[in-house]
Design an enzyme around this catalytic site. Structure first.
Site, PDB file in Angstrom:
ATOM      1  N   ASP A  66       0.958  -1.158   0.027  1.00  0.00           N
ATOM      2  CA  ASP A  66       0.144  -0.029  -0.191  1.00  0.00           C
ATOM      3  C   ASP A  66       1.009   1.273  -0.029  1.00  0.00           C
ATOM      4  O   ASP A  66       1.567   1.538   0.921  1.00  0.00           O
ATOM      5  CB  ASP A  66      -0.761   0.121   1.382  1.00  0.00           C
ATOM      6  CG  ASP A  66      -1.820   1.121   1.289  1.00  0.00           C
ATOM      7  OD1 ASP A  66      -1.762   2.237   0.497  1.00  0.00           O
ATOM      8  OD2 ASP A  66      -2.951   0.929   1.976  1.00  0.00           O
ATOM      9  N   ASN A  93       2.435   2.496 -10.763  1.00  0.00           N
ATOM     10  CA  ASN A  93       1.495   2.843 -11.437  1.00  0.00           C
ATOM     11  C   ASN A  93       0.306   2.985 -10.677  1.00  0.00           C
ATOM     12  O   ASN A  93      -0.752   3.374 -10.833  1.00  0.00           O
ATOM     13  CB  ASN A  93       1.249   1.316 -12.098  1.00  0.00           C
ATOM     14  CG  ASN A  93      -0.145   1.216 -12.442  1.00  0.00           C
ATOM     15  OD1 ASN A  93      -0.428   1.695 -13.764  1.00  0.00           O
ATOM     16  ND2 ASN A  93      -0.545   0.322 -11.972  1.00  0.00           N
ATOM     17  N   TYR A 181      -7.632  15.133  -9.421  1.00  0.00           N
ATOM     18  CA  TYR A 181      -6.852  13.895 -10.208  1.00  0.00           C
ATOM     19  C   TYR A 181      -5.991  14.696 -11.041  1.00  0.00           C
ATOM     20  O   TYR A 181      -4.742  14.427 -11.001  1.00  0.00           O
ATOM     21  CB  TYR A 181      -7.834  13.144 -11.007  1.00  0.00           C
ATOM     22  CG  TYR A 181      -7.097  12.018 -11.693  1.00  0.00           C
ATOM     23  CD1 TYR A 181      -6.446  10.951 -11.105  1.00  0.00           C
ATOM     24  CD2 TYR A 181      -7.139  12.263 -13.194  1.00  0.00           C
ATOM     25  CE1 TYR A 181      -5.733  10.091 -11.964  1.00  0.00           C
ATOM     26  CE2 TYR A 181      -6.235  11.275 -13.931  1.00  0.00           C
ATOM     27  CZ  TYR A 181      -5.669  10.178 -13.355  1.00  0.00           C
ATOM     28  OH  TYR A 181      -5.110   9.242 -14.216  1.00  0.00           O
ATOM     29  N   LYS A 185      -1.479  14.668 -11.057  1.00  0.00           N
ATOM     30  CA  LYS A 185      -0.844  14.108 -12.369  1.00  0.00           C
ATOM     31  C   LYS A 185       0.385  15.206 -12.748  1.00  0.00           C
ATOM     32  O   LYS A 185       1.355  14.817 -13.035  1.00  0.00           O
ATOM     33  CB  LYS A 185      -1.628  13.580 -13.470  1.00  0.00           C
ATOM     34  CG  LYS A 185      -2.353  12.182 -12.993  1.00  0.00           C
ATOM     35  CD  LYS A 185      -1.350  11.063 -12.723  1.00  0.00           C
ATOM     36  CE  LYS A 185      -2.253   9.817 -12.366  1.00  0.00           C
ATOM     37  NZ  LYS A 185      -1.075   8.844 -12.070  1.00  0.00           N
ATOM     38  N   THR A 216     -10.645   1.937 -17.282  1.00  0.00           N
ATOM     39  CA  THR A 216     -10.231   1.341 -16.135  1.00  0.00           C
ATOM     40  C   THR A 216     -11.154   1.522 -14.777  1.00  0.00           C
ATOM     41  O   THR A 216     -12.033   2.492 -14.928  1.00  0.00           O
ATOM     42  CB  THR A 216      -8.786   1.508 -15.791  1.00  0.00           C
ATOM     43  OG1 THR A 216      -8.778   2.744 -15.276  1.00  0.00           O
ATOM     44  CG2 THR A 216      -7.791   1.110 -16.847  1.00  0.00           C
TER      45      THR A 216
END
Length: 257
Positions: A66, A93, A181, A185, A216
């Site tokens: 984790d 990832n 989000y 990134k 996904t």
């Protein structure tokens, strides 16, 4: 375990992929195993990791990891150290797109990520995985990567993190840029460059790559590309032992930072 230890003696390349029990991470781990790597399939849930490793077969081994829990990161590093003695490739990832109310549509998730109204709690939770988790895992694995003859770190990012692209008024994804989000990134890209610049003198390559808009769990499977198609560029970068460092690429080639 004996076979795993022997793999290093045979100079078989060793990789760790975080968040590899499903989606893009699973496809990357699968491709690495098919190309002769000993692959540690990182998963928050050990059972899910074991199922994924069994499906991959070959030299794939589940490892509980984790990225938000230091104890599991340290334990993973200790296990790889004991069984392999080094790490040739780290693929960061593991990532999450939101951490709010479950069951929301992609559109609702994007709306809840608006800069003016987003929940600080949700922002912190997402960044804990997507940004701080990458830093934590990379730092913990560096002693093992330094024992490799040609170590590499690959961070799975997103084209949404490209400030150059998003700043263009004609960019189709401009309205999708949010502080939960997308901005995580962007931060990940900055982290990638920071590691790449510092580690270049040690010949450790660090790159960011984007799968594109892949269906996904990150987007409730509402992406336009299949996971197989979306995984092609991350897989290419992960397998490229002779590539550059400090690069950011996507399905269409180099992406602007």
């Amino acid at each position: 375990m004996e076979n795993q230890i022997r793999s290093s003696a045979n100079n078989q390349l060793v990789a760790l992929v975080t968040g590899a029990n499903q989606g893009v991470g699973f496809q990357i781990a699968k491709a690495l195993a098919a190309n002769g790597y000993t692959v540690y399939v990182g998963s928050r849930n050990q059972s899910n990791g074991e199922k994924a490793a069994a499906e991959i077969g070959g030299n794939a081994y589940a490892i509980q990891l984790d990225v938000t829990l230091k104890a599991t990161i340290d334990a993973a590093a200790e296990r790889i150290e004991k069984e392999q003695g080094r790490l040739d490739l780290l693929v960061n990832n593991a990532g999450i797109s939101h951490a709010g109310k479950p069951g929301r549509t992609l559109e609702e998730i994007m709306e809840d990520g608006r800069a003016t109204t987003a929940s600080l709690e949700e922002i912190r939770t997402v960044w804990e995985t997507n940004v701080f988790g990458v830093i934590a895992v990379s730092q913990a694995m560096l002693p093992l990567l330094r024992k490799s003859a040609a170590a590499r770190i690959v961070n799975v990012s997103s084209v949404l993190g490209s400030l150059t692209w998003i700043a263009d008024p004609t960019c189709w994804a401009r309205d999708h840029f949010n502080v939960v989000y997308a901005a995580s990134k962007t931060a990940l890209n900055a982290v990638t460059l920071a590691f790449a610049i510092e580690l270049e003198k040690e010949n450790i390559k660090v790159n960011a790559t984007s799968p594109g808009f892949t269906a996904t769990a990150l987007n409730n499977f509402q992406g336009t590309d299949s996971v197989e198609v979306g995984s092609r560029e991350p897989i290419r970068v992960a397998l490229d032992t002779d590539g550059p460092t400090a690069s950011f690429t996507g399905p269409d080639g180099p992406s602007p930072w």
